[in-house]
Design an enzyme around this catalytic site. Structure first.
Site, PDB file in Angstrom:
ATOM      1  N   ARG A  65       0.819  -1.213   0.000  1.00 17.38           N
ATOM      2  CA  ARG A  65       0.000   0.000   0.000  1.00 17.38           C
ATOM      3  C   ARG A  65       0.855   1.267   0.000  1.00 17.38           C
ATOM      4  O   ARG A  65       0.461   2.294  -0.561  1.00 17.38           O
ATOM      5  CB  ARG A  65      -0.907  -0.029   1.240  1.00 17.38           C
ATOM      6  CG  ARG A  65      -2.027   0.993   1.228  1.00 17.38           C
ATOM      7  CD  ARG A  65      -3.114   0.568   2.207  1.00 17.38           C
ATOM      8  NE  ARG A  65      -4.191   1.521   2.269  1.00 17.38           N
ATOM      9  CZ  ARG A  65      -4.374   2.389   3.258  1.00 17.38           C
ATOM     10  NH1 ARG A  65      -3.508   2.404   4.273  1.00 17.38           N
ATOM     11  NH2 ARG A  65      -5.381   3.230   3.249  1.00 17.38           N
ATOM     12  N   HIS A  69       0.222   4.682  -2.305  1.00 15.51           N
ATOM     13  CA  HIS A  69       0.017   6.001  -1.718  1.00 15.51           C
ATOM     14  C   HIS A  69       1.170   6.953  -2.038  1.00 15.51           C
ATOM     15  O   HIS A  69       0.996   8.163  -1.983  1.00 15.51           O
ATOM     16  CB  HIS A  69      -0.176   5.876  -0.204  1.00 15.51           C
ATOM     17  CG  HIS A  69      -1.556   5.442   0.169  1.00 15.51           C
ATOM     18  ND1 HIS A  69      -2.352   6.124   1.067  1.00 15.51           N
ATOM     19  CD2 HIS A  69      -2.303   4.383  -0.256  1.00 15.51           C
ATOM     20  CE1 HIS A  69      -3.513   5.514   1.186  1.00 15.51           C
ATOM     21  NE2 HIS A  69      -3.509   4.448   0.403  1.00 15.51           N
ATOM     22  N   ASN A  97      -3.863   9.189   4.751  1.00 16.20           N
ATOM     23  CA  ASN A  97      -2.702   8.456   5.250  1.00 16.20           C
ATOM     24  C   ASN A  97      -2.676   8.327   6.774  1.00 16.20           C
ATOM     25  O   ASN A  97      -2.193   7.329   7.313  1.00 16.20           O
ATOM     26  CB  ASN A  97      -1.402   9.139   4.796  1.00 16.20           C
ATOM     27  CG  ASN A  97      -1.163   9.010   3.307  1.00 16.20           C
ATOM     28  OD1 ASN A  97      -1.532   8.011   2.695  1.00 16.20           O
ATOM     29  ND2 ASN A  97      -0.558  10.024   2.707  1.00 16.20           N
TER      30      ASN A  97
END
Length: 326
Positions: A65, A69, A97
């Protein structure tokens, strides 16, 4: 309506620019970029990822992930890894986040090991990309030749972080727009979201779906309600596997779930809800090899989104801090 058209125009303009930059990046990047300057890079990184996942299998999803991101915000430049500092706002504590992305300490450990072997050579951005690939392959998924040669950003962008990353409540149109904003097509979107075959989601991100949406498998909804109360603020951080079948294995079960209305997040089920992505989901649900091939291809494409290459950026010595100007 006007603002909607303006947003679409901005994303399309960015996509066209990124396509040009992606082509340039692919020309200048290579899986063998460090073959001479740091020949033991891959054998140094993978054992640490393996050890980490052995201790906590869920961490594989978290490390994967980080790559998403990072790449969705100004490209794959390790800007996500920078800590807040006086007069400097990082991306870690910006929604989506904050209290969500994790695994930074693993990147620190790998960077430290790499620096001891090849000081000042390998970028943090490239380490994130390698770790993502290794996490997938270790958990049963495909492998691919990671394009390398990125450099690290000396800045972050809190505003872009807020508007670029796809949200759990996004509809299909919004998902397509966000992915198009980094020059990724519908098939790339469906393949890349297949990363949700791993990992867990927090209650607050799927509460509305399990209580209010009619296209949710009733048995699964009832099961998820046991640890996700209806009231906001109650159990918000409680976790549930996104893929209820094989949450610790990278396979095509995620798509099989969607076909049965077992997508946990609203954005998941949107991929199979009567829209143009339905046929792709069905293909992946029936053909794991097709999913693996498309996922690997899409990861290479996403990894080539607007990277810093050549003289741009820097090679950070500590992934959390910009190098001091001497």
């Amino acid at each position: 309506m006007a603002s909607s058209y303006a947003s679409t125009a901005i994303f399309l303009t960015l996509a066209l620019l990124i396509v040009h930059m992606e082509a340039k990046a692919i020309d200048e990047m290579s899986p063998s970029f460090y073959a001479t300057s740091c020949p033991k890079l891959f054998p140094t990184v993978k054992p640490i990822v393996e050890s980490t996942i052995k201790k906590e299998a869920r961490m594989g999803a978290s490390l994967l992930r980080l790559f998403y991101h990072d790449c969705f915000v100004n490209g794959c430049d390790a800007s996500l890894l920078l800590d807040d500092a006086p007069n400097f706002i990082g991306e870690k504590n910006i929604p989506p986040n904050k209290n969500s992305t994790r695994g930074y300490e693993v990147i620190d450990e790998i960077k430290s090991a790499v620096e001891k072997m090849c000081p000042g050579i390998v970028s943090c951005a490239d380490i994130i990309a390698i770790v993502a690939r290794d996490s997938v392959s270790i958990l049963g998924g495909p492998s691919w030749g990671v394009q390398l040669g990125r450099r690290d950003a000396r800045a972050t962008n809190a505003i872009v972080t807020n508007i670029s990353l796809p949200l759990p409540k996004a509809n299909l149109k919004e998902l397509v727009l966000r992915f198009r904003g980094i020059a990724l097509k519908r098939r790339d979107l469906v393949a890349l979201v297949g990363a949700h075959t791993l990992g867990e989601a927090q209650c607050h991100s799927f509460r509305e779906r399990i209580y209010n949406e009619s296209n949710m498998n009733k048995e699964l909804a009832q099961k998820r309600r046991l640890k996700c109360p209806r009231s906001k603020g109650s159990g918000d951080a409680n976790l549930a596997p996104i893929d209820a079948q094989t949450p610790l294995v990278f396979d095509n079960s995620y798509y099989k779930n969607l076909v049965q209305n077992k997508g946990l997040l609203h954005s998941d089920q949107q991929l199979f809800s009567g829209g143009k992505t339905d046929p792709i989901v069905r293909t992946y649900s029936e053909d794991q090899e097709a999913f693996f091939n498309d996922f690997a291809s899409a990861m290479i494409k996403m990894g080539s989104v607007n990277p810093l290459i050549g003289p741009a950026g820097e090679i950070r010595l500590n992934c959390r801090r910009i190098n001091p100007i001497i």
